[in-house]
Design an enzyme around this catalytic site. Sequence first.
Site, PDB file in Angstrom:
ATOM      1  N   ASN A  77       0.939  -1.242   0.051  1.00 22.70           N
ATOM      2  CA  ASN A  77      -0.110  -0.351  -0.141  1.00 22.70           C
ATOM      3  C   ASN A  77       0.939   1.374   0.269  1.00 22.70           C
ATOM      4  OD1 ASN A  77      -2.003   1.244  -0.043  1.00 22.70           O
ATOM      5  ND2 ASN A  77      -3.220   0.175   1.698  1.00 22.70           N
ATOM      6  N   HIS A 105      18.642  -3.936   9.196  1.00 20.39           N
ATOM      7  CA  HIS A 105      19.924  -3.306  10.352  1.00 20.39           C
ATOM      8  C   HIS A 105      19.848  -2.693  10.902  1.00 20.39           C
ATOM      9  CE1 HIS A 105      19.362  -0.694   6.323  1.00 20.39           C
ATOM     10  NE2 HIS A 105      19.811   0.335   7.452  1.00 20.39           N
TER      11      HIS A 105
END
Length: 174
Positions: A77, A105
């Site tokens: 979306n 990360h």
Amino acid sequence: MGMMVRVIRSVVRSIYWKCRFGAGAEIPLIEGFDHVSLELARGGRVVFGTRGQNRGHLYVQCGPEGRLQIGSHVFFNTGCNIACMGKTQIGDYCKIGNHTVIVDHDHNYKDDSSEFLTGEIRIGNRVWIGANCTILKGARIGDDCVIAAGSVVGGEVPAGSLFYQKRENCIKSR
């Protein structure tokens, strides 16, 4: 007429990405993605499955060691962001709500050994992720899960689970 224009735009966009990123980008010739910003560092790799689509803007970034795989029939979306410096895998038939962030990360602020600390993300098949979620490094979401809106996922979510975070509203007078 509109369908033909979308198909032509898709083919042109796929050819452009293949020319720009070479073997680092594996993208079907006809796909449903539109308004995508794709940043792929040299050495990084992005694989898009077939029949993926998005509504609104999708931002995808893959670093030099990054390996991003997006399955077939995946829907993003408005305003989703994927940042891949390690390995991120999204299964088939997933639906991802608006403004969801997937990041594998953290920035390494403790020492100078490396700029990033990475951890693999795996999102199974047929997963529905609600709006405004954050999927962090090390997240493993099993098949057929629902992640409730506003959730932060950084660990294991067993297959077939509903994941939500209970919150309390606290109001104090001043």
